[in-house]
Design a protein around this motif. Structure first.
Motif, PDB file in Angstrom:
ATOM      1  N   CYS A   1      10.117  -4.500  -3.218  1.00  0.00           N
ATOM      2  CA  CYS A   1       8.863  -4.174  -3.207  1.00  0.00           C
ATOM      3  C   CYS A   1       7.664  -3.235  -2.333  1.00  0.00           C
ATOM      4  O   CYS A   1       8.460  -3.967  -1.430  1.00  0.00           O
ATOM      5  CB  CYS A   1       8.081  -5.873  -3.457  1.00  0.00           C
ATOM      6  N   PRO A   2       6.908  -3.227  -2.556  1.00  0.00           N
ATOM      7  CA  PRO A   2       6.060  -3.159  -1.150  1.00  0.00           C
ATOM      8  C   PRO A   2       5.153  -3.604  -0.991  1.00  0.00           C
ATOM      9  O   PRO A   2       5.135  -5.716  -1.433  1.00  0.00           O
ATOM     10  CB  PRO A   2       4.916  -2.207  -2.564  1.00  0.00           C
ATOM     11  N   ALA A   3       5.157  -4.555   0.577  1.00  0.00           N
ATOM     12  CA  ALA A   3       4.714  -5.080   1.294  1.00  0.00           C
ATOM     13  C   ALA A   3       2.822  -5.488   1.636  1.00  0.00           C
ATOM     14  O   ALA A   3       2.414  -4.656   2.634  1.00  0.00           O
ATOM     15  CB  ALA A   3       5.149  -5.948   3.014  1.00  0.00           C
ATOM     16  N   TYR A   4       2.124  -6.115   0.980  1.00  0.00           N
ATOM     17  CA  TYR A   4       0.839  -6.232   0.810  1.00  0.00           C
ATOM     18  C   TYR A   4       0.504  -6.782   2.507  1.00  0.00           C
ATOM     19  O   TYR A   4       1.042  -7.972   2.644  1.00  0.00           O
ATOM     20  CB  TYR A   4       0.253  -6.929  -0.007  1.00  0.00           C
ATOM     21  N   LEU A   5      -0.121  -6.058   3.317  1.00  0.00           N
ATOM     22  CA  LEU A   5      -0.386  -5.927   4.980  1.00  0.00           C
ATOM     23  C   LEU A   5      -1.646  -6.513   5.240  1.00  0.00           C
ATOM     24  O   LEU A   5      -2.744  -5.891   5.495  1.00  0.00           O
ATOM     25  CB  LEU A   5       0.155  -5.333   5.878  1.00  0.00           C
ATOM     26  N   GLY A   6      -2.213  -7.913   4.292  1.00  0.00           N
ATOM     27  CA  GLY A   6      -3.465  -8.793   5.088  1.00  0.00           C
ATOM     28  C   GLY A   6      -2.901  -9.646   4.957  1.00  0.00           C
ATOM     29  O   GLY A   6      -1.835 -10.215   5.140  1.00  0.00           O
ATOM     30  N   PRO A   7      -4.843 -10.163   5.600  1.00  0.00           N
ATOM     31  CA  PRO A   7      -4.193 -12.160   5.624  1.00  0.00           C
ATOM     32  C   PRO A   7      -4.531 -13.036   4.426  1.00  0.00           C
ATOM     33  O   PRO A   7      -5.665 -13.622   4.070  1.00  0.00           O
ATOM     34  CB  PRO A   7      -5.812 -12.129   6.196  1.00  0.00           C
ATOM     35  N   VAL A   8      -3.235 -12.912   3.676  1.00  0.00           N
ATOM     36  CA  VAL A   8      -3.963 -13.469   2.635  1.00  0.00           C
ATOM     37  C   VAL A   8      -2.164 -14.831   2.354  1.00  0.00           C
ATOM     38  O   VAL A   8      -1.607 -13.624   2.666  1.00  0.00           O
ATOM     39  CB  VAL A   8      -3.960 -12.222   0.910  1.00  0.00           C
ATOM     40  N   THR A   9      -2.714 -14.965   1.125  1.00  0.00           N
ATOM     41  CA  THR A   9      -1.384 -15.994   0.573  1.00  0.00           C
ATOM     42  C   THR A   9      -0.093 -14.918  -0.075  1.00  0.00           C
ATOM     43  O   THR A   9      -0.797 -13.983  -0.854  1.00  0.00           O
ATOM     44  CB  THR A   9      -1.803 -17.408  -0.060  1.00  0.00           C
ATOM     45  N   ARG A  10       0.662 -14.953   0.226  1.00  0.00           N
ATOM     46  CA  ARG A  10       1.908 -13.784  -0.448  1.00  0.00           C
ATOM     47  C   ARG A  10       2.723 -14.690  -1.353  1.00  0.00           C
ATOM     48  O   ARG A  10       3.117 -15.596  -0.760  1.00  0.00           O
ATOM     49  CB  ARG A  10       2.131 -12.524   0.396  1.00  0.00           C
ATOM     50  N   THR A  11       3.279 -13.896  -2.203  1.00  0.00           N
ATOM     51  CA  THR A  11       4.761 -15.120  -3.059  1.00  0.00           C
ATOM     52  C   THR A  11       5.085 -13.416  -4.134  1.00  0.00           C
ATOM     53  O   THR A  11       4.472 -12.556  -4.338  1.00  0.00           O
ATOM     54  CB  THR A  11       4.039 -15.927  -4.308  1.00  0.00           C
TER      55      THR A  11
END
Length: 164
Positions: free
Chosen positions: A92-102
């Motif tokens: 999976c790609p890893a989104y790098l931002g100030p967000v909630t990830r699941t």
């Protein structure tokens, strides 16, 4: 969540099948104030024809949807949901931002090899899992979780374990 519109990004590698099924289904079911977008780290450039057919059979529009890169997002999402599966060692790609990830992993039905019936069954199963997870997401007390990111993430992670 806050009063402003909340955006959920469904992310995978190709943005042609699972993430688009997720985006379209979410937008079909979501109330005003919630919106989904989708993207891929290496977009395929087109939607998977079976994904489009499946959504049409469910009465879900794909008008305006297309395979796109996460570099071309129109907004910064509030929540990022990766939908990559574990089949064939998919990363999976890893989104790098100030967000909630699941992570809501589901295997890619676009890679299933078999009879037409077996492939259709794989797409239906993928849709069923995604829809159940989205319905669980939409049932969350989002306003109550708005100021508790850890609790929101815990709830989203639980939803990722729903398999039917």
């Amino acid at each position: 969540m806050q009063e402003q519109a909340q955006t959920v990004l469904f992310l995978c590698t190709g943005n042609s099948c699972r993430s688009v099924i997720s985006e379209a289904t979410f937008n079909h079911l979501a109330p005003a104030g919630l919106k989904a977008i989708s993207a891929g780290s290496h977009p395929a450039g087109q939607l998977h024809p079976r994904a489009v057919s499946l959504l049409a059979s469910k009465g879900i529009s794909t008008e305006g949807y297309f395979s796109k890169s996460w570099n071309d997002l129109p907004v910064t999402p509030d929540v990022v949901v990766t939908v990559c599966g574990s089949a064939a060692g998919e990363t999976c790609p890893a989104y790098l931002g100030p967000v909630t990830r699941t992570h809501w992993g589901v295997d890619d039905p676009g890679h299933v090899v078999g009879t037409e019936e077996e492939i259709d069954t794989a797409f239906e199963r993928t849709y069923g899992i995604i829809r159940a997870r989205i319905e669980a997401f939409l049932a969350l007390p989002l306003a109550g979780l708005a100021n508790d990111k850890a609790a929101l993430k815990a709830e989203l992670d639980k939803i990722g374990r729903i398999t039917t």
